[in-house]
Each structure stands twice: as structure tokens, then as C-alpha cells.
Enzyme design. Sequence first.
Site, PDB file in Angstrom:
ATOM      1  N   CYS A   2      -2.585   6.881  -1.199  1.00  0.00           N
ATOM      2  CA  CYS A   2      -3.386   7.867  -0.834  1.00  0.00           C
ATOM      3  C   CYS A   2      -4.441   8.707  -1.876  1.00  0.00           C
ATOM      4  O   CYS A   2      -4.170   8.986  -2.910  1.00  0.00           O
ATOM      5  CB  CYS A   2      -2.284   9.086  -0.228  1.00  0.00           C
ATOM      6  SG  CYS A   2      -1.310   8.765   0.954  1.00  0.00           S
ATOM      7  N   ARG A  27      -6.930   3.640  -3.738  1.00  0.00           N
ATOM      8  CA  ARG A  27      -5.699   4.034  -3.550  1.00  0.00           C
ATOM      9  C   ARG A  27      -4.949   4.186  -2.324  1.00  0.00           C
ATOM     10  O   ARG A  27      -3.735   4.448  -2.023  1.00  0.00           O
ATOM     11  CB  ARG A  27      -5.866   5.604  -4.086  1.00  0.00           C
ATOM     12  CG  ARG A  27      -6.095   5.726  -5.534  1.00  0.00           C
ATOM     13  CD  ARG A  27      -6.379   7.417  -5.616  1.00  0.00           C
ATOM     14  NE  ARG A  27      -5.176   7.944  -5.819  1.00  0.00           N
ATOM     15  CZ  ARG A  27      -4.525   7.991  -6.990  1.00  0.00           C
ATOM     16  NH1 ARG A  27      -5.051   8.043  -8.096  1.00  0.00           N
ATOM     17  NH2 ARG A  27      -2.884   8.721  -6.928  1.00  0.00           N
ATOM     18  N   TRP A  75      -2.390   5.725   2.284  1.00  0.00           N
ATOM     19  CA  TRP A  75      -1.454   4.318   2.200  1.00  0.00           C
ATOM     20  C   TRP A  75      -0.414   4.904   2.921  1.00  0.00           C
ATOM     21  O   TRP A  75       0.647   5.640   2.673  1.00  0.00           O
ATOM     22  CB  TRP A  75      -1.175   4.108   0.660  1.00  0.00           C
ATOM     23  CG  TRP A  75      -0.407   2.731   0.509  1.00  0.00           C
ATOM     24  CD1 TRP A  75      -0.889   1.562   0.319  1.00  0.00           C
ATOM     25  CD2 TRP A  75       0.937   2.605   0.330  1.00  0.00           C
ATOM     26  NE1 TRP A  75      -0.022   0.790  -0.081  1.00  0.00           N
ATOM     27  CE2 TRP A  75       1.262   1.413   0.006  1.00  0.00           C
ATOM     28  CE3 TRP A  75       1.982   3.752   0.140  1.00  0.00           C
ATOM     29  CZ2 TRP A  75       2.359   0.779  -0.186  1.00  0.00           C
ATOM     30  CZ3 TRP A  75       3.304   3.244  -0.112  1.00  0.00           C
ATOM     31  CH2 TRP A  75       3.457   1.903  -0.014  1.00  0.00           C
ATOM     32  N   ASN A 101      -1.116  13.678  -0.485  1.00  0.00           N
ATOM     33  CA  ASN A 101      -0.404  12.461  -1.302  1.00  0.00           C
ATOM     34  C   ASN A 101       0.830  12.790  -1.853  1.00  0.00           C
ATOM     35  O   ASN A 101       1.083  13.688  -2.665  1.00  0.00           O
ATOM     36  CB  ASN A 101      -1.557  12.229  -2.306  1.00  0.00           C
ATOM     37  CG  ASN A 101      -1.079  10.874  -3.322  1.00  0.00           C
ATOM     38  OD1 ASN A 101      -0.264  10.254  -2.821  1.00  0.00           O
ATOM     39  ND2 ASN A 101      -1.365  10.821  -4.483  1.00  0.00           N
ATOM     40  N   GLY A 102       1.771  11.820  -1.579  1.00  0.00           N
ATOM     41  CA  GLY A 102       3.223  12.087  -1.979  1.00  0.00           C
ATOM     42  C   GLY A 102       4.089  11.735  -0.648  1.00  0.00           C
ATOM     43  O   GLY A 102       3.838  11.486   0.384  1.00  0.00           O
ATOM     44  N   GLU A 485       3.105 -12.671 -14.871  1.00  0.00           N
ATOM     45  CA  GLU A 485       1.969 -12.272 -14.671  1.00  0.00           C
ATOM     46  C   GLU A 485       0.954 -13.069 -13.815  1.00  0.00           C
ATOM     47  O   GLU A 485       0.206 -12.416 -12.836  1.00  0.00           O
ATOM     48  CB  GLU A 485       1.074 -11.667 -15.985  1.00  0.00           C
ATOM     49  CG  GLU A 485      -0.161 -11.050 -15.800  1.00  0.00           C
ATOM     50  CD  GLU A 485      -0.019  -9.609 -14.759  1.00  0.00           C
ATOM     51  OE1 GLU A 485      -0.982  -8.916 -14.388  1.00  0.00           O
ATOM     52  OE2 GLU A 485       1.165  -9.135 -14.804  1.00  0.00           O
ATOM     53  N   LYS A 489      -0.314 -11.985  -9.987  1.00  0.00           N
ATOM     54  CA  LYS A 489      -1.615 -11.888  -9.595  1.00  0.00           C
ATOM     55  C   LYS A 489      -2.017 -12.610  -8.317  1.00  0.00           C
ATOM     56  O   LYS A 489      -2.867 -12.285  -7.381  1.00  0.00           O
ATOM     57  CB  LYS A 489      -2.669 -12.354 -10.737  1.00  0.00           C
ATOM     58  CG  LYS A 489      -2.901 -11.404 -11.995  1.00  0.00           C
ATOM     59  CD  LYS A 489      -3.683 -10.228 -11.642  1.00  0.00           C
ATOM     60  CE  LYS A 489      -2.626  -9.218 -11.385  1.00  0.00           C
ATOM     61  NZ  LYS A 489      -1.489  -8.484 -12.285  1.00  0.00           N
ATOM     62  N   GLU A 492      -0.455 -11.182  -5.231  1.00  0.00           N
ATOM     63  CA  GLU A 492      -0.925  -9.798  -4.939  1.00  0.00           C
ATOM     64  C   GLU A 492      -2.158 -10.081  -4.045  1.00  0.00           C
ATOM     65  O   GLU A 492      -2.329  -9.228  -3.085  1.00  0.00           O
ATOM     66  CB  GLU A 492      -1.355  -9.200  -6.510  1.00  0.00           C
ATOM     67  CG  GLU A 492      -0.044  -8.319  -6.949  1.00  0.00           C
ATOM     68  CD  GLU A 492      -0.631  -7.651  -8.079  1.00  0.00           C
ATOM     69  OE1 GLU A 492      -0.151  -6.476  -8.142  1.00  0.00           O
ATOM     70  OE2 GLU A 492      -1.338  -8.247  -8.879  1.00  0.00           O
ATOM     71  N   HIS A 508      17.530 -25.160 -14.139  1.00  0.00           N
ATOM     72  CA  HIS A 508      18.605 -24.375 -13.453  1.00  0.00           C
ATOM     73  C   HIS A 508      18.461 -23.718 -12.180  1.00  0.00           C
ATOM     74  O   HIS A 508      18.726 -22.868 -11.479  1.00  0.00           O
ATOM     75  CB  HIS A 508      19.294 -23.158 -14.518  1.00  0.00           C
ATOM     76  CG  HIS A 508      19.559 -23.643 -15.745  1.00  0.00           C
ATOM     77  ND1 HIS A 508      20.863 -24.295 -16.048  1.00  0.00           N
ATOM     78  CD2 HIS A 508      18.849 -23.918 -17.036  1.00  0.00           C
ATOM     79  CE1 HIS A 508      20.982 -24.433 -17.284  1.00  0.00           C
ATOM     80  NE2 HIS A 508      19.860 -24.215 -17.943  1.00  0.00           N
ATOM     81  N   LYS A 607      -3.204   1.228  -5.681  1.00  0.00           N
ATOM     82  CA  LYS A 607      -3.468   1.059  -7.138  1.00  0.00           C
ATOM     83  C   LYS A 607      -2.476   1.896  -7.883  1.00  0.00           C
ATOM     84  O   LYS A 607      -1.892   1.485  -8.999  1.00  0.00           O
ATOM     85  CB  LYS A 607      -4.705   1.765  -7.336  1.00  0.00           C
ATOM     86  CG  LYS A 607      -5.177   1.424  -8.960  1.00  0.00           C
ATOM     87  CD  LYS A 607      -5.056   0.134  -9.268  1.00  0.00           C
ATOM     88  CE  LYS A 607      -5.483  -0.078 -10.934  1.00  0.00           C
ATOM     89  NZ  LYS A 607      -5.526  -1.560 -11.253  1.00  0.00           N
TER      90      LYS A 607
END
Length: 612
Positions: A2, A27, A75, A101-102, A485, A489, A492, A508, A607
Amino acid sequence: MCGIVAYVGHQDAYPILIEGLKRLEYRGYDSAGVALLNANDELNVYKAKGKVSDLEAYAATRDTSGHIGIAHTRWATHGEPNQTNAHPHLSNSGTMALIHNGIIENYMSLRKELEKRGFTFKSSTDTEVLINLIEDVKQKVDLFEAVRIALNHVVGAYAIAILEKGHPDEIIAARKGSPMVVGIGDNEFFIASDATPIVGRTQKVVYVEDEQVVRIKLGEDLFIKTIQDVEAIPYVQELEMNLDSIEKAGFDHFMMKEIYEQPRIVRDTMRGRLHPDTNTVSLGGIVNYEKQLLYADNIIFVACGTSWHASLVGSYLIEFLAKIPVKVEYASEFRYRHPVVTPHDVVIAVSQSGETADTLAAIQLAKESGAVVLGICNVIGSSISRATDAGIYTHAGPEIGVASTKAFTSQVTVMAMLALRLAELKGTLKDEERREYIQELDRIPEKIQWTLDHSGLVKEIAAKYKDVRNMLYLGRLQNYPVALEGALKLKEISYIHAEGYPAAEMKHGPIALIDKDMPVVFIATNHHTYEKVISNIQEVKSREGKIIAVVSEQDVVARKMADYVIEIPESMSIYSPLLATIPLQILAYHIAVMRGCNVDQPRNLAKSVTVE
């Protein structure tokens, strides 16, 4: 999570709010809304599902006049993304509007109590509960006091801004656990989740602290009290950000711009700290805690996502160079598993935004255990930079693309310098050895640039594999986090399922997945386990898997076995993550673009994760 932005001053508020929302859209981009108080004291609220552009289209033919307003890009947490659940939310009387926001954790119990008092609710959000709680309290006090008192009954995180009919020159704001900055202009004020909407409008900012309530009123100085009714003095700082840093600079997406910024960013991170001429490293931010680091029972990294992957690389660097034991913990798990942390440990919190809720909670637990707590983060004045005993800024500049790129390389660079400094203090390297490591790190920005300049084949590989459903990434030692990583990416931003794995663990379990339709990315750079990785490549090849190998420039063996080869410059093996990560970022980018995905704003992601 948010984005919030607010304005009160002498200019038309709406264009400022829309510009701010666009800068904050990384955001949150499920829905957006704006509330404006016009000259006739009419409170106009416009909301739309989707992006800020959808809000603009919705409000295009409506009254957007007024010199005061609040705006929000969402968000979703409570309630699906739609116009009803979008912010701002009005109080039952219609006289107040709030953005938030929260997460208010006890909103259901508050809602039930308010319903008993006759309040009704249109949305599924915790935010509408909060504005009506404030309205309930406000029956006996002014808005500032109502906000302060109401927040004492709230459990959770919040950054809020509220405007009220009849008060065209005043906004009340508050925060706890979610970031907030106030910009101070010439008889005007700006409020935002972070500094990006304020850049270019003023250089004077105040970072609001946890559990503070702020009255922002034209013609008056900022007035701040804690929710416990203790007055606080605003600390005005200079904003260290420029407009160019939050523009695309000719690139199609912020992500690619930020990928190509990495040679400069790594150099900026080292500037004034790495000294090849004197064979030393100086990290002024933590100089008073070097002894604790040197004699720590454990150094414990706490982080999430990409920062956790960087911390894995950091653990390898510190243990290899300085011979100090290092643990790496998911911040989200740390506080729930009753970790053993003592005053003889040093906890290092790693975060790009400096606002990650789980990492902040881990810091609190570490401090309660008596440990020294240091931070590695990018955003000056962020919550983590203020909550830790000391720390190191990465100086990566604003990272707008949701999928982190330059934050990873800047964090690893900081950790490399930290490892070299500790090695210097502890004497674990001979002078000549340390000199070689320092000089090689100094050459890394040029080698990153070489990698970028020779990345043309990556787009061809992306075209070949853009429609696959799964990919496997394999690496060993310091390149295992690179595999993690690279896989992160890809999933995402392209929504292709991908997994990173230690190459030696392939037998394994993951080897069962290998067939002619499974691309496998190997990070096969030169190091002492190179021959082992070659064996893993052969095992995949014999099962018809498709091999993409990231290899050192002079490689001979792996390139003969791979379907595609991506070269990076020769380097000391411990620094290979700083180079090998680059083409994997570019690969994910091109695949996402070819699949028609929103690279900078991937679905369901935000983000800065400021809620648990």
C-alpha cells in the site's frame, strides 16, 4: 504494501496526489482512490479497482478541485480488490476520510463493538473499522486527540492520514510499524509512505516515528505527540534523493534500468570504504561495534526474500575470509521458533526498504535477548536504520521494480567488505592475500559492466524457453544462493515455476523431474567444486534435460556439454555471485516481457512488505 500520499497547501492537490500515487504504485496496484476537500467544504471521494490510470479515467469528468487531499494505492489484505474495499474510507457520518497502510489485527472485535453502538460498514476492510473507531472517540474531543486515543485500542501496524470536513488546512497522520515521511515545503506539506512522491518538491523531511501522531496544519509547525500523550520535537532532515533516480531514463522498465545501474551502484557502495591503495576496508557506520563482531559467538543474519539470499552469500564470505561462525535466519520464522540468542551474539538485519515487518520484529526479539543489533539497508531514515544499534547503508538508490536486482548486489558488496574488514582485524589472511581480495573486489564493477555488455545471447535463450512450465537452477557453495535468487526472479515476474537447489542435492530428489522438457540452469563458474558441477551437468544431459550454463570466460568443459552458454568474466570464486546473478536477472526479465507480464508490478507482490 500500500502506498499513501497526502497534500495540503496552496496548489491544486489532485495532480500532486496522482503523481505521487504513480511513483508509489510499486507498493500496491490492486485499486486506488483519492479524497479531496473543495472550496465549498464538499468531501469528494473517487475510487477505482485496478491501477492509478483506472482511477484517473474514473475521475476525469468529476470535480477534483481543492488544495487538500489524501490518496492511496492498495495491496489487498482485508477484502478482495474492488471499488468498495479501495481507500479512502469514509466515517459513518461522511465527515472524515482515512487512508491506511498496514493491518489492524483486532479489527473484528472492534467492529463488533462498534456495530453494537450503531455503526454500519460497507467494506470488508480493517480500515473502515479504524475510521469509525476514531469517529466514535471524536464525540468528546477534537480529531487529533480522537486519533491519539483510538490508536491506543488498536493492535497491529498502521500508517494513516485523515482529513475532515470543516478543516481545509489540516491533516492528521500517524504511524506504527509502517513507514511515513512528511515533506515540509513553502506553506505546504506532503505526506507519503516513502520519499519518492516528495522528490523534486522539497528537500526538508521528517520521518515519523512509531506510535507518533502528527498534526499538519498550514501556518503552523508540525505538532507531534506519542499515542501515550508525550509531546515530541520534529527532527527535520535533508532528503538525499533526486528526481533522476526515480525515472526510467529511457529504459522500458524500471527493472532493466536497475539491472544496468549495478556497475555504478556497486562502485557507490564501495566508495570511501574499500581502499586498494592501503589494503584496508573502513566501515564507519559500525566502527564502534567491530570488537563485538570480532568476538561474537555467532553472527546471525535475519532477512526475507532476496535479502535472505544475499545473507547466505554473506555467511559464506565471512566464514571463508574471517573464520567467524554465521547463521542465516528467515526473519519471518525467527521470532516464532524460540531462537537461542545471547548477549554474545551479533544480529544483522538485512532489508532493502528498511521497513520489512518480519525483520523489524526479529530486531525487537534480538534486542530483548541482549544482542548487539546491526542493520544493512538501503533507505536512509527507514525504520530498521532507526531501530538498530548501528549499520551500513548500501547506497543503491531507490529501487522501484518490485523484483529486487541492484539491492542484492549492493548487499553482497557490503557483506564482502564486512568480511574483509573482519579478516583484517582478526588476521585470518596474510597481507598479500587480503590485498588480492581487495583489489579483485575493486575490479568487480568493471566486470559487471562486461557481463552486461556481453549479455545479448540471454534474450535468445529467453525466446527459446519462455513457454516452459518449470525450470531448475543449480549451484554449489556461494553459487547456491545465486541459484535461489535466479529462480526467485523468474517466478516473481514471469509466473513460471522455478526452484533453486544445491547442485549436489539434485540426486536426492530433483533429478526425478529431469526430462526433455526441463531446462536446468547451472552456475558452473571456476571454483574448487567445478568438477563436481560438471558431473551434475552430465547427469542432467544423460536424462535429456536442457542445459543453460553460466560459466567463466575461459571455460572449456561445461560449454561443450551445455545447450546454451552464458559467459561471465574470470574472477575469484567468492565474488562469483556478484557476476553470475546478472545474466539470471536479465533472463527473467526477457522471459517476462515475452510472456506479456507486468515486469515492474508483478501480480500479488508489493515492494515493501510492511505487514506480517
